[in-house]
Design an enzyme around this catalytic site. Structure first.
Site, PDB file in Angstrom:
ATOM      1  N   GLN A  23       0.872  -1.175   0.000  1.00  0.00           N
ATOM      2  CA  GLN A  23       0.000   0.000   0.000  1.00  0.00           C
ATOM      3  C   GLN A  23       0.912   1.228   0.000  1.00  0.00           C
ATOM      4  O   GLN A  23       1.533   1.562   1.009  1.00  0.00           O
ATOM      5  CB  GLN A  23      -0.902   0.008   1.240  1.00  0.00           C
ATOM      6  CG  GLN A  23      -1.881   1.173   1.273  1.00  0.00           C
ATOM      7  CD  GLN A  23      -2.654   1.246   2.585  1.00  0.00           C
ATOM      8  OE1 GLN A  23      -2.304   0.592   3.568  1.00  0.00           O
ATOM      9  NE2 GLN A  23      -3.703   2.049   2.598  1.00  0.00           N
ATOM     10  N   TYR A  51      -7.202  -8.315   9.974  1.00  0.00           N
ATOM     11  CA  TYR A  51      -6.370  -7.179  10.346  1.00  0.00           C
ATOM     12  C   TYR A  51      -5.134  -7.657  11.100  1.00  0.00           C
ATOM     13  O   TYR A  51      -5.223  -8.489  12.005  1.00  0.00           O
ATOM     14  CB  TYR A  51      -7.166  -6.195  11.213  1.00  0.00           C
ATOM     15  CG  TYR A  51      -8.078  -5.315  10.392  1.00  0.00           C
ATOM     16  CD1 TYR A  51      -7.800  -3.972  10.216  1.00  0.00           C
ATOM     17  CD2 TYR A  51      -9.203  -5.839   9.756  1.00  0.00           C
ATOM     18  CE1 TYR A  51      -8.619  -3.156   9.436  1.00  0.00           C
ATOM     19  CE2 TYR A  51     -10.024  -5.048   8.970  1.00  0.00           C
ATOM     20  CZ  TYR A  51      -9.720  -3.707   8.826  1.00  0.00           C
ATOM     21  OH  TYR A  51     -10.527  -2.919   8.045  1.00  0.00           O
ATOM     22  N   ASP A  53      -3.427  -6.180  13.272  1.00  0.00           N
ATOM     23  CA  ASP A  53      -3.304  -5.743  14.666  1.00  0.00           C
ATOM     24  C   ASP A  53      -4.323  -6.428  15.580  1.00  0.00           C
ATOM     25  O   ASP A  53      -4.593  -5.948  16.680  1.00  0.00           O
ATOM     26  CB  ASP A  53      -3.450  -4.221  14.766  1.00  0.00           C
ATOM     27  CG  ASP A  53      -4.855  -3.730  14.433  1.00  0.00           C
ATOM     28  OD1 ASP A  53      -5.643  -4.527  13.884  1.00  0.00           O
ATOM     29  OD2 ASP A  53      -5.161  -2.551  14.707  1.00  0.00           O
ATOM     30  N   HIS A 276      18.681 -28.186  39.511  1.00  0.00           N
ATOM     31  CA  HIS A 276      19.127 -26.927  40.103  1.00  0.00           C
ATOM     32  C   HIS A 276      20.100 -26.193  39.190  1.00  0.00           C
ATOM     33  O   HIS A 276      21.087 -26.767  38.731  1.00  0.00           O
ATOM     34  CB  HIS A 276      19.869 -27.153  41.436  1.00  0.00           C
ATOM     35  CG  HIS A 276      19.320 -28.232  42.282  1.00  0.00           C
ATOM     36  ND1 HIS A 276      18.275 -28.042  43.146  1.00  0.00           N
ATOM     37  CD2 HIS A 276      19.675 -29.532  42.399  1.00  0.00           C
ATOM     38  CE1 HIS A 276      18.008 -29.177  43.772  1.00  0.00           C
ATOM     39  NE2 HIS A 276      18.837 -30.095  43.332  1.00  0.00           N
ATOM     40  N   TYR A 300      28.416 -22.894  22.454  1.00  0.00           N
ATOM     41  CA  TYR A 300      28.628 -21.821  21.473  1.00  0.00           C
ATOM     42  C   TYR A 300      30.048 -21.278  21.593  1.00  0.00           C
ATOM     43  O   TYR A 300      30.483 -20.897  22.690  1.00  0.00           O
ATOM     44  CB  TYR A 300      27.606 -20.713  21.723  1.00  0.00           C
ATOM     45  CG  TYR A 300      27.635 -19.570  20.738  1.00  0.00           C
ATOM     46  CD1 TYR A 300      27.576 -19.797  19.369  1.00  0.00           C
ATOM     47  CD2 TYR A 300      27.696 -18.251  21.177  1.00  0.00           C
ATOM     48  CE1 TYR A 300      27.587 -18.751  18.462  1.00  0.00           C
ATOM     49  CE2 TYR A 300      27.697 -17.195  20.276  1.00  0.00           C
ATOM     50  CZ  TYR A 300      27.652 -17.452  18.918  1.00  0.00           C
ATOM     51  OH  TYR A 300      27.656 -16.407  18.023  1.00  0.00           O
TER      52      TYR A 300
END
Length: 373
Positions: A23, A51, A53, A276, A300
């Protein structure tokens, strides 16, 4: 079926898995739908307008709307608002909509109506294109309103009928406060559904779930548990308190995840436990494994993720770092305080500590020296 998402310029790459329509200028809801018409060229079915939202709309409500829809009519969702505020009003007789009036154009009498427009419509693609071509911007805000298609349809003797849904399902999100309110409502719904289906929660208001979480039978969620996407929890599992199951976690029957434990993209085998203060990421854990407090998988290296494999029956002592990629063999033991960077064979003891020295009377001398100073 086609999925078309209308976005503003520059946002074309945000959406995946759908055809994108742009748009170019934000000139109202009718203008937004009109932007999708080129993508609908040659399409002869019904168009469901939603929509972006309104994140809480349910599939059930949409299926109900589709089931009630009849050819040669417009179907829509309406709702009764506790506070109509600035919603568009539905002027209706029984379930037939006579007109939709935007708040800014409504009379004092019309503003008292609490039956409101959700903006969700279902109608034939060809009819939609025809009606959109007749929408004008002759209104208080000089915008092209999608709501005008109802009045235009009535002039063609095409009727519009509404089906009512709960207000929360179609509440719009316009700022971070409304987003938080929507999240709160969704979490309440997810928790309710989980408990109705047998999940025990000791403090439900502190638990955060994902819509795709899969629960087995007899699952216990203790306070302050957070569950991410794509998590599967088997029968007889106990989670928490204060634990975080991130994306891709799978817990098999009888697994236990305890206080302050974070799990990510890892599978826990039957009856395995991390009770834990642990972080388990990118790991495959067999059955009957015990992971001690303070254990982490070092998955990592700053560039890539690597996998840790812990086989059946392993005991991992407290405060252990498992440097991936590494495999801990079946029925082995890892000594507390170890940093394990090499595979541990089955039934072995893996120990990686600095040599301990005890210096006689050192502490007494240290204290005496400090006291002098």
């Amino acid at each position: 079926a086609k999925k078309i998402v209308v976005v503003s310029p520059g946002n074309e790459k945000i959406i995946k898995g759908a055809e994108i329509a742009v748009q170019k200028m934000q000139n109202g809801t009718a203008d937004a739908v009109k932007a999708a018409l080129p993508a609908l060229k040659g399409f002869g079915g019904n168009v469901l307008i939603l929509y972006g939202d309104c994140p809480l709309i349910s599939a059930e409500s949409l299926r109900n709307l589709v089931a009630k829809h009849k050819p040669k009519q417009i179907s829509m969702l309406g709702f009764t608002a506790k506070d109509p505020a600035k919603y568009g009003r539905l002027v209706a007789k029984v379930s037939e909509v006579q007109e939709i009036v935007e708040f800014y154009d409504a009379s004092a009498a019309q503003k008292k109506i609490n039956l409101c427009n959700s903006g969700i419509y279902l109608l034939d693609a060809k009819l939609l294109a025809e009606l959109l071509g007749k929408v004008t911007s002759k209104n208080a805000r000089k915008e092209f309103y999608l709501t005008d298609i109802v009045k235009l349809a009535r002039a063609k003797k095409v009727k519009t009928f509404y089906t009512e849904v709960d207000e929360a399902e179609v509440s719009g999100v316009n700022d971070k406060a409304e987003l938080a309110a929507a999240e709160k409502h969704m979490q309440e719904k997810l928790r309710h559904n989980a408990m109705v289906n047998g999940v025990t929660m000791l403090a439900p208001e502190t638990v955060f779930l994902s819509s795709d979480t899969k629960f087995g039978a007899n699952v216990m969620l203790r306070p302050n548990v957070v569950i991410g996407e794509n998590v599967v929890i088997g029968d007889n599992c106990t989670i928490g308190p204060f634990s975080h199951l991130r994306d891709g976690t799978v817990l098999k029957k009888g697994a236990e995840i305890g206080n302050y434990v974070e799990v990510k993209k890892s599978t826990f085998g039957e009856n395995s436990k991390a009770k834990h203060l642990a972080y388990i990421g990118d790991a495959t854990i067999g059955k009957d494994v015990n992971i001690g407090a303070g254990t982490i998988t070092c998955n990592y290296d700053g560039f890539n993720k690597a996998e840790t494999i812990i086989e059946d029956g392993v005991f991992v002592g407290s405060n252990t770092a498992l440097v991936a990629p590494v495999t801990i063999g079946k029925d082995s033991v890892v000594a507390a305080g170890s940093t394990i960077s090499k595979d541990v064979p089955p039934r072995a003891l893996g120990i990686a500590r600095a040599l301990q020295k005890n210096l006689a009377e050192w502490a007494a001398g240290f204290r005496k020296n400090r006291q002098k100073k």
